[in-house]
Design an enzyme around this catalytic site. Structure first.
Site, PDB file in Angstrom:
ATOM      1  N   TYR A  33      39.915  42.646  41.079  1.00  0.00           N
ATOM      2  CA  TYR A  33      39.814  43.987  41.654  1.00  0.00           C
ATOM      3  C   TYR A  33      38.362  44.338  41.897  1.00  0.00           C
ATOM      4  CZ  TYR A  33      38.290  46.120  37.211  1.00  0.00           C
ATOM      5  OH  TYR A  33      37.586  46.473  36.091  1.00  0.00           O
ATOM      6  N   LYS A 149      35.855  39.643  37.780  1.00  0.00           N
ATOM      7  CA  LYS A 149      36.395  41.004  37.667  1.00  0.00           C
ATOM      8  C   LYS A 149      37.912  40.921  37.772  1.00  0.00           C
ATOM      9  CE  LYS A 149      35.099  45.649  39.201  1.00  0.00           C
ATOM     10  NZ  LYS A 149      35.027  46.192  37.850  1.00  0.00           N
ATOM     11  N   GLU A 181      28.026  44.488  27.090  1.00  0.00           N
ATOM     12  CA  GLU A 181      28.214  45.507  28.127  1.00  0.00           C
ATOM     13  C   GLU A 181      29.234  46.518  27.640  1.00  0.00           C
ATOM     14  OE1 GLU A 181      30.056  43.945  31.744  1.00  0.00           O
ATOM     15  OE2 GLU A 181      31.191  42.505  30.561  1.00  0.00           O
ATOM     16  N   LEU A 205      29.944  41.195  33.311  1.00  0.00           N
ATOM     17  CA  LEU A 205      30.206  41.341  34.736  1.00  0.00           C
ATOM     18  C   LEU A 205      28.859  41.552  35.447  1.00  0.00           C
ATOM     19  CD1 LEU A 205      32.677  41.706  36.745  1.00  0.00           C
ATOM     20  CD2 LEU A 205      31.919  44.076  36.807  1.00  0.00           C
TER      21      LEU A 205
END
Ligand code: PDD
Length: 291
Positions: A33, A149, A181, A205
């Site tokens: 996505y 992702k 993260e 990411l």
């Protein structure tokens, strides 16, 4: 205005969009996505989002047959269909391996991927930004391909719920002795006058906002050191902040209940946020905005 979504080539009222129970996104989380920011009806950094999407599709061997141009056109038409051609919004894109009888291995060749898009009004969390937010840490038990992702977001769901349970804005994943993260954000700290963030690798990411903020920081002559922040360094941080499509630059003033820096949003986060907003204001769309 009723919400219109895009599903496999059609623009449909949200309640008429239906998926098969054999959909591999539903059964396996087998898909990817993107969330793209829309400013003044224009897609912000759509080129970077598409590049990341195509890399994910290649790595996961998803046979995406729509071209970048067709995907951008679908984004822009969706904004028009939903009356989002001005103000702020975001577009969600999801591509999964399609519907086929359940087998772990890939479905038969020729099974079409599922392409889904939706567009939503977005109000940037500026009040939270002005005060700064609190965050909590959470064990990073995710897999070793966090660079992709994927819609396999269970650790992010658990982490964000942990934040909600503690009235915090975000959970920050800790892997071993380092901050990696957030559940849906990247993390930066300021230590000894240097900006620190986890290097792009398979453990985070490669955030579109992260990469932009690194570039903006270099442009502002802030020293950038893409080295992880160790948990033992947290008490020495003068600033800590998050970056992401739906957070922009968000200062953290408390981590696990302890005050970060001076306990107020810091000057580097503020300047980087201003630089990011200026970049959005001049956002060059791919094409001519929401035509
Ligand atoms: N999340 N890290 C993770 C794990 C993310 O899920 C995201 C984005 C980011 C920030 O990336 P970007 O700057 O490209 O938005 C970092 C989106 C917004 C989401 O899941 O809704």
């Amino acid at each position: 205005m009723a919400s219109v979504v895009f599903l496999n080539g059609e623009f449909l009222p949200r309640e008429e969009a239906k998926l098969s129970v054999d959909e591999r996104g539903f059964l396996f989380g087998d898909g990817i996505y993107e969330v793209t920011r829309v400013v003044g009806g224009r897609l912000f950094e759509s080129g970077r989002h598409l590049k990341r999407m195509w890399r994910g599709a290649r790595e996961l061997r998803l046979n995406v047959t729509m071209s970048s141009e067709a995907l951008i056109d679908a984004h822009l038409r969706l904004l028009r269909e939903n009356g989002l051609t001005d103000g702020e919004a975001y577009v969600y894109l999801q591509i999964t391996r399609g519907a086929a009888p359940r087998t772990h291995h890939f479905p038969p060749a020729g099974t079409p991927v599922t392409v889904y898009l939706s567009a939503t009004r977005f109000l940037p969390p500026d009040e939270k930004r002005a005060a700064g937010v609190s965050a909590v840490t959470y064990p990073d038990y995710r897999w070793s391909r966090c660079d992709l992702k994927t819609v396999n977001l269970l650790p992010a769901v658990m982490a964000k719920q942990h934040a909600a349970d503690h009235d915090a804005f975000e959970s920050i994943f800790v892997r071993g002795a380092v901050l990696t993260e957030g559940s849906h954000t990247n993390v930066f700290g300021v230590l000894d006058g240097e900006l620190r963030t986890y290097p792009n690798s398979n453990f985070v990411l490669p955030g579109v906002t992260r990469d932009l903020v690194v570039e903006l920081a270099k442009g502002l002559d802030f020293p950038v050191n893409e080295t992880p922040i160790y948990t033992h360094e947290v008490p020495q941080l003068t600033e800590l902040f998050l970056t992401g499509t739906t957070s922009d630059v968000m200062p953290i003033v408390r981590l696990d209940g302890a005050v970060v820096g001076d306990g107020v949003p810091g000057p580097i986060a503020r300047q980087l946020h201003e630089a990011l907003v200026a970049r959005m204001a001049e956002a060059a769309p791919l094409g001519a905005g929401a035509r």
